[in-house]
Design an enzyme around this catalytic site. Structure first.
Site, PDB file in Angstrom:
ATOM      1  CB  SER A 273      17.043  62.339  14.278  1.00 26.47           C
ATOM      2  OG  SER A 273      18.163  63.141  13.944  1.00 26.47           O
ATOM      3  NE  ARG A 312      41.808  31.593  48.023  1.00 28.27           N
ATOM      4  CZ  ARG A 312      41.664  32.150  49.238  1.00 28.27           C
ATOM      5  NH1 ARG A 312      42.037  31.500  50.313  1.00 28.27           N
ATOM      6  NH2 ARG A 312      41.150  33.343  49.364  1.00 28.27           N
TER       7      ARG A 312
END
Length: 383
Positions: A273, A312
């Site tokens: 930390s 497509r």
């Protein structure tokens, strides 16, 4: 696609080298080279021309990704300018050899096939990490088969269980996820349909070329062209999402069980930390959760793209490329970071016993049944 700052801490660097710009270009060229070779084998182009294509691929392999990207804008994908470069190189090597470049294919065939190659390679690395995670969970289950701890439901202590059964449950989910993902990876197909998915440009060689291309690249046969039939992409997205979720479950438990008030497990690596030196954060589990939480949105995007119009698609197909790569990266990150967490996980039976004492009313229930379930899980693991 790789991120130097965040890749290592999120675990995504595990597959970044398999999915970056260089890997994409290499895969596209691998498909083009294989296509020319198998088209020659099937008689759709000449062997002489195909040999020139092999030399052209080598000449184009060093293309600058930035230059190719800029050339891709007009056509909408990088295959179009790459094929132009290949044809020009082949013609310089041998006039007429450009006929053997990209025979009977459309750009989607090459993009989809290259993406399947990249997915298979990165996906196998994910499977390897999921396997290691499941093995680590199984080892914890065996070691702590009889270690009593509190089962918790709705955030509260319920009845006693064993930590072995907790870990065995993790193992079960991870095993299911990795076998499911491996099954989908094995079925990833080649794509070869031509401009409208009819294989007309190489008739009557089309199906034979498609099957030979799959065999050469180590992909599954396609059956029929799948330009806008995207169920395979949906299955892949689901398998990756399930794998990320299977990693999130034990990662979340490790984070909660590591809380100061519980202290039942801790990771072997210190989680620093910046402002509180007394803390020992479960950093690997935290970052595994962070990677896994990004997966559902990516899965949803891929599933939303399943509706692709006509033969497509305009847009839905294009949305898949970066989304699937991102999903591969975050799933890989979750598995890689969870592996670090579980392989070094430290279990604290004394804290488990202390916490069990807080719920004295539950102490009359034995834990032999939980230990028996551990044996069942470990005996039934898939190989």
């Amino acid at each position: 696609m790789a991120n130097t700052l965040f890749g290592p801490l999120s675990g995504t660097d595990r597959v970044d080298g398999l999915l970056d710009d260089g890997a994409w270009i290499a895969a596209l060229l691998e498909v083009e080279l294989a296509l020319s070779a198998v088209a020659a084998e099937q008689g759709a182009v000449t062997e002489h021309d195909a040999d020139a294509v092999e030399r052209a691929v080598a000449a184009v392999a060093g293309v600058d990704p930035h230059a190719l990207a800029a050339e891709s804008v007009e056509g909408g994908n990088p295959v179009i300018p790459l094929v132009k470069r290949l044809k020009a190189a082949a013609a310089r090597i041998q006039p007429g050899a450009e006929r053997a470049v990209h025979p009977g294919a459309t750009s989607q065939d090459v993009m989809d096939t290259a993406l399947m190659l990249l997915t298979r390679r990165a996906g196998h690395r994910v499977v390897a990490d999921l396997t290691a995670c499941a093995d680590a969970a199984a080892a914890l289950a065996a070691t702590h088969r009889d270690t009593p701890c509190a089962a918790r439901t709705l955030g509260q202590q319920a009845l006693p269980t064993t930590f072995g059964l907790v870990a065995a449950t993790w193992c079960t989910g991870l095993d299911r996820a990795r076998t499911g993902l491996d099954r989908v990876l094995t079925a990833l197909p080649v794509s070869y349909g031509g401009a409208a998915g009819t294989l007309a440009a190489v008739h009557p060689f089309g199906p034979a070329v498609a099957d030979a291309l799959a065999a050469r690249l180590g992909l599954a046969p396609q059956g029929v062209p799948w330009h806008t039939e995207r169920s395979r992409i949906g299955e892949l997205a689901g398998a990756l999402g399930v794998a990320a979720g299977a990693c999130a479950k034990p990662a979340g438990d490790v984070v909660l069980l590591s809380a100061t008030e519980l202290g039942e497990v801790s990771e072997s690596a210190p989680g620093d930390s910046s402002s509180m030196p007394h803390k020992r954060n479960p950093a690997a589990a935290v970052t595994a959760r962070g990677a896994a939480k990004r997966a559902p949105g990516l899965v949803a995007t891929l599933l939303a793209g399943a509706e692709q119009e006509f033969q497509r698609a305009a847009g839905a197909w294009h949305a898949e490329w970066e989304t699937l790569v991102a999903l591969l990266r975050v799933t890989a990150g979750a598995a890689a970071r969870l592996r670090v967490s579980l392989e070094g996980l430290q279990v604290h039976p004394e804290a488990m016993a202390r916490n069990l004492d807080l719920a004295a009313g539950a102490q009359g229930h034995g834990t032999g049944h939980a230990a028996d379930l551990v044996d069942t899980v470990l005996a039934g693991r898939p190989t």
